[in-house]
Design an enzyme around this catalytic site. Sequence first.
Site, PDB file in Angstrom:
ATOM      1  N   GLU A  56     -29.096  -1.457   8.774  1.00  0.00           N
ATOM      2  CA  GLU A  56     -30.497  -1.261   8.888  1.00  0.00           C
ATOM      3  C   GLU A  56     -30.886   0.189   9.534  1.00  0.00           C
ATOM      4  O   GLU A  56     -30.150   0.546  10.316  1.00  0.00           O
ATOM      5  CB  GLU A  56     -31.098  -2.399   9.863  1.00  0.00           C
ATOM      6  CG  GLU A  56     -32.479  -2.067  10.186  1.00  0.00           C
ATOM      7  CD  GLU A  56     -33.112  -3.186  11.008  1.00  0.00           C
ATOM      8  OE1 GLU A  56     -32.990  -4.510  10.754  1.00  0.00           O
ATOM      9  OE2 GLU A  56     -33.775  -2.979  11.969  1.00  0.00           O
TER      10      GLU A  56
ATOM     11  N   MET B  78     -31.111 -13.546  -0.020  1.00  0.00           N
ATOM     12  CA  MET B  78     -30.431 -13.336   1.192  1.00  0.00           C
ATOM     13  C   MET B  78     -30.918 -14.554   2.131  1.00  0.00           C
ATOM     14  O   MET B  78     -31.933 -14.994   1.995  1.00  0.00           O
ATOM     15  CB  MET B  78     -30.490 -12.079   1.777  1.00  0.00           C
ATOM     16  CG  MET B  78     -29.548 -11.943   3.075  1.00  0.00           C
ATOM     17  SD  MET B  78     -30.806 -12.307   4.702  1.00  0.00           S
ATOM     18  CE  MET B  78     -31.227 -10.661   4.964  1.00  0.00           C
TER      19      MET B  78
ATOM     20  N   ASP C 252     -38.887  -1.027  13.633  1.00  0.00           N
ATOM     21  CA  ASP C 252     -39.051  -1.750  12.230  1.00  0.00           C
ATOM     22  C   ASP C 252     -40.151  -1.275  11.560  1.00  0.00           C
ATOM     23  O   ASP C 252     -41.037  -1.690  11.026  1.00  0.00           O
ATOM     24  CB  ASP C 252     -39.037  -3.385  12.453  1.00  0.00           C
ATOM     25  CG  ASP C 252     -37.823  -3.679  13.285  1.00  0.00           C
ATOM     26  OD1 ASP C 252     -36.530  -3.388  12.602  1.00  0.00           O
ATOM     27  OD2 ASP C 252     -37.967  -4.704  13.712  1.00  0.00           O
TER      28      ASP C 252
ATOM     29  N   GLU D  97     -24.736  -7.324  10.191  1.00  0.00           N
ATOM     30  CA  GLU D  97     -25.814  -6.313  10.597  1.00  0.00           C
ATOM     31  C   GLU D  97     -25.739  -5.803  12.043  1.00  0.00           C
ATOM     32  O   GLU D  97     -26.112  -6.532  13.133  1.00  0.00           O
ATOM     33  CB  GLU D  97     -27.133  -6.995  10.307  1.00  0.00           C
ATOM     34  CG  GLU D  97     -28.528  -6.002  10.738  1.00  0.00           C
ATOM     35  CD  GLU D  97     -29.672  -6.632  10.401  1.00  0.00           C
ATOM     36  OE1 GLU D  97     -29.598  -7.966   9.718  1.00  0.00           O
ATOM     37  OE2 GLU D  97     -30.614  -6.169  10.976  1.00  0.00           O
TER      38      GLU D  97
ATOM     39  N   HIS E 192     -34.524 -16.754   7.393  1.00  0.00           N
ATOM     40  CA  HIS E 192     -33.683 -17.558   8.486  1.00  0.00           C
ATOM     41  C   HIS E 192     -33.893 -19.157   8.414  1.00  0.00           C
ATOM     42  O   HIS E 192     -34.825 -19.446   7.931  1.00  0.00           O
ATOM     43  CB  HIS E 192     -34.094 -17.232   9.954  1.00  0.00           C
ATOM     44  CG  HIS E 192     -34.209 -15.870  10.397  1.00  0.00           C
ATOM     45  ND1 HIS E 192     -35.098 -14.993  10.293  1.00  0.00           N
ATOM     46  CD2 HIS E 192     -32.982 -15.064  11.016  1.00  0.00           C
ATOM     47  CE1 HIS E 192     -34.675 -13.619  10.797  1.00  0.00           C
ATOM     48  NE2 HIS E 192     -33.554 -13.796  11.244  1.00  0.00           N
TER      49      HIS E 192
ATOM     50  N   ASP F 246     -30.973  -3.330   4.962  1.00  0.00           N
ATOM     51  CA  ASP F 246     -32.175  -3.631   5.700  1.00  0.00           C
ATOM     52  C   ASP F 246     -33.057  -2.100   5.824  1.00  0.00           C
ATOM     53  O   ASP F 246     -32.764  -1.291   6.607  1.00  0.00           O
ATOM     54  CB  ASP F 246     -32.138  -4.099   7.006  1.00  0.00           C
ATOM     55  CG  ASP F 246     -32.116  -5.717   7.083  1.00  0.00           C
ATOM     56  OD1 ASP F 246     -32.027  -6.217   5.858  1.00  0.00           O
ATOM     57  OD2 ASP F 246     -32.032  -6.282   7.986  1.00  0.00           O
TER      58      ASP F 246
ATOM     59  N   LYS G 282     -26.373  -3.456  15.524  1.00  0.00           N
ATOM     60  CA  LYS G 282     -27.344  -3.194  16.278  1.00  0.00           C
ATOM     61  C   LYS G 282     -26.793  -2.723  17.703  1.00  0.00           C
ATOM     62  O   LYS G 282     -26.202  -3.775  18.293  1.00  0.00           O
ATOM     63  CB  LYS G 282     -28.305  -4.141  16.369  1.00  0.00           C
ATOM     64  CG  LYS G 282     -29.753  -3.836  16.895  1.00  0.00           C
ATOM     65  CD  LYS G 282     -30.731  -4.860  16.915  1.00  0.00           C
ATOM     66  CE  LYS G 282     -32.189  -4.285  17.494  1.00  0.00           C
ATOM     67  NZ  LYS G 282     -33.219  -5.292  17.460  1.00  0.00           N
TER      68      LYS G 282
ATOM     69  N   ASP H 275     -36.411  -1.031  18.776  1.00  0.00           N
ATOM     70  CA  ASP H 275     -36.001  -1.331  17.598  1.00  0.00           C
ATOM     71  C   ASP H 275     -37.702  -1.628  16.999  1.00  0.00           C
ATOM     72  O   ASP H 275     -38.491  -2.334  17.231  1.00  0.00           O
ATOM     73  CB  ASP H 275     -35.606  -2.775  17.314  1.00  0.00           C
ATOM     74  CG  ASP H 275     -35.329  -3.284  15.910  1.00  0.00           C
ATOM     75  OD1 ASP H 275     -35.176  -2.211  15.084  1.00  0.00           O
ATOM     76  OD2 ASP H 275     -34.910  -4.313  15.678  1.00  0.00           O
TER      77      ASP H 275
ATOM     78  N   ASP I 213     -37.369 -19.891   9.687  1.00  0.00           N
ATOM     79  CA  ASP I 213     -38.565 -19.406   9.053  1.00  0.00           C
ATOM     80  C   ASP I 213     -39.033 -20.521   8.146  1.00  0.00           C
ATOM     81  O   ASP I 213     -40.055 -20.736   7.671  1.00  0.00           O
ATOM     82  CB  ASP I 213     -38.221 -18.161   8.358  1.00  0.00           C
ATOM     83  CG  ASP I 213     -37.636 -17.294   9.461  1.00  0.00           C
ATOM     84  OD1 ASP I 213     -37.923 -17.106  10.373  1.00  0.00           O
ATOM     85  OD2 ASP I 213     -37.049 -16.290   8.688  1.00  0.00           O
TER      86      ASP I 213
ATOM     87  N   ASP J   3     -36.962  -4.895   6.181  1.00  0.00           N
ATOM     88  CA  ASP J   3     -36.835  -5.555   7.337  1.00  0.00           C
ATOM     89  C   ASP J   3     -37.747  -4.793   8.255  1.00  0.00           C
ATOM     90  O   ASP J   3     -37.436  -4.244   9.160  1.00  0.00           O
ATOM     91  CB  ASP J   3     -35.522  -5.673   7.851  1.00  0.00           C
ATOM     92  CG  ASP J   3     -35.514  -6.543   9.119  1.00  0.00           C
ATOM     93  OD1 ASP J   3     -36.817  -7.131   9.441  1.00  0.00           O
ATOM     94  OD2 ASP J   3     -34.638  -6.573   9.839  1.00  0.00           O
TER      95      ASP J   3
ATOM     96  N   HIS K 211     -31.601   0.336  13.189  1.00  0.00           N
ATOM     97  CA  HIS K 211     -30.448   0.094  14.105  1.00  0.00           C
ATOM     98  C   HIS K 211     -29.668   1.203  14.463  1.00  0.00           C
ATOM     99  O   HIS K 211     -29.136   1.776  15.678  1.00  0.00           O
ATOM    100  CB  HIS K 211     -29.787  -1.034  13.764  1.00  0.00           C
ATOM    101  CG  HIS K 211     -30.553  -2.442  13.721  1.00  0.00           C
ATOM    102  ND1 HIS K 211     -30.115  -3.591  13.443  1.00  0.00           N
ATOM    103  CD2 HIS K 211     -31.717  -2.678  14.133  1.00  0.00           C
ATOM    104  CE1 HIS K 211     -31.281  -4.523  13.318  1.00  0.00           C
ATOM    105  NE2 HIS K 211     -32.261  -3.973  13.759  1.00  0.00           N
TER     106      HIS K 211
HETATM  107  C1  GLT Z   1     -34.156 -10.025  13.802  1.00  0.00           C
HETATM  108  C2  GLT Z   1     -33.708  -8.639  13.571  1.00  0.00           C
HETATM  109  C3  GLT Z   1     -33.442  -8.081  12.217  1.00  0.00           C
HETATM  110  C4  GLT Z   1     -32.331  -9.024  11.599  1.00  0.00           C
HETATM  111  C5  GLT Z   1     -33.013 -10.298  11.166  1.00  0.00           C
HETATM  112  C6  GLT Z   1     -31.734 -11.136  10.620  1.00  0.00           C
HETATM  113  S1  GLT Z   1     -33.935 -10.958  12.646  1.00  0.00           S
HETATM  114  O1  GLT Z   1     -35.737  -9.812  13.671  1.00  0.00           O
HETATM  115  O2  GLT Z   1     -34.564  -7.690  14.384  1.00  0.00           O
HETATM  116  O3  GLT Z   1     -32.933  -6.887  12.141  1.00  0.00           O
HETATM  117  O4  GLT Z   1     -32.283  -8.408  10.349  1.00  0.00           O
HETATM  118  O5  GLT Z   1     -31.449 -12.271  11.478  1.00  0.00           O
HETATM  119 MN    MN Z   2     -34.797  -3.717  13.458  1.00  0.00          MN
HETATM  120 MN    MN Z   3     -32.435  -6.251  10.120  1.00  0.00          MN
END
Ligand code: GLT
Ligand code: MN
Ligand code: MN
Length: 385
Positions: A217, A88, A257, A181, A54, A245, A183, A255, A57, A287, A220
């Site tokens: 993702e 990316m 991750d 993306e 980002h 992702d 979610k 979420d 970041d 991710d 998500h």
């Molecule tokens: C954020 C989110 C991720 C996204 C990122 C892209 S940042 O933390 O949870 O799923 O991919 O902005």
């Molecule tokens: Mn996520």
């Molecule tokens: Mn993501």
Amino acid sequence: MRVTPEREDRFAFGLWTIGNLGRDAFGEATREVIDPCEFVRRLSDIGAWGVSFHDDDLMSAGASESVRRGELDRFKKTLDETGIVCSMATTNLFWHPVFKDGAFTSNDRNVRRYAIQKTIRNIDVAAELGAPTYVLWGGREGVETPASKEPSVALDRYKEALDFLCSHVAEKGYNIKFAIEPKPNEPRGDAFLPTVGHALAFINELEFPEMVGLNPEVAHETMAGLSFFQAVAQTLWSEKLFHIDLNDQKIGRFDQDLRFGSEGLKDNFMLVRLLESSTYAGPKHFDARPYRNVRGEGIWTFAEGCMRNYLILADKSKEFNENAAVKAAMEKAKVFELEQPTVGGYTEKALNSLMDTQFDIDSLAKQNFANDELDQLVIDQIFGV
Ligand code: GLT
Ligand code: MN
Ligand code: MN
């Protein structure tokens, strides 16, 4: 079986992933910030290929242009030295309180204009770093109070922003495509473009649909209770898989991750089998975030675990495809018969042939598709039996 990654595997990580500080809604950070250049060197050591970021970041938000230029140049030098690719880039349109009501869909026009400005500034950075994909995760695009935004008007504003960004990329001649993306929720109660299906339909309404695809993702789609494998399959079918992702998730949770390949094994197995047989040549981007109680070197073990699980599943899917018992079970399930067109194009002949056929539906209904047999072979393959 090879479990050590190579550059050709095209594994990539975002600065915010392994570098996640371990904060959550109930507690403070458990880890320290990692310098982006150090991060890239470590990625190189563990056999990764790409890095994503980002704007905030990489370069200090709100700092002067010369400070930001210095940070960017240092990063570019490290990419050159290590051979790590910038695979990316994306914009942070969620952290600063200014975005609490949304970014491209905030009710405040100046916030919307600022969000587009912030994105364009970073698209210019992405172009400089050679990133081919620009991800748009609309973290704050949504509502808690449904009465607070007319959804169709919010979608008009969302489209307006994307049309403007696409025009910028086209005008500048950048070699960049956008990847939305989806979610379903978090941080908003209800997000706009909540699933892969919503996003695919939205793209068709844009001014430059060919410039926009998806970044689905695992977590998500799974949060929404959907099969990620099916979502990616349809994205590929629509030729819209621009990025991915990878991580893991339990259905119905926040979420998570999680480490790729640590949770939904059957869906992950089918996903990797699909990706390995597809034309997708983009990054396999993780991710994912280390558990919040992990500190020190453990975060790199976690990164290696993501890649290791992908490679194991890739190997297992290859074995599965070559297994004669699997082929036989697929014959029983009539997997290959699905490839035969059903009626073909509409002609008088096709119509007559269809309408004249007497179907013996009782005997058709008595067929055994033996799906349990096929599924057990999937499970045996994952177990290694
Ligand atoms: C954020 C989110 C991720 C996204 C990122 C892209 S940042 O933390 O949870 O799923 O991919 O902005
Ligand atoms: Mn996520
Ligand atoms: Mn993501």
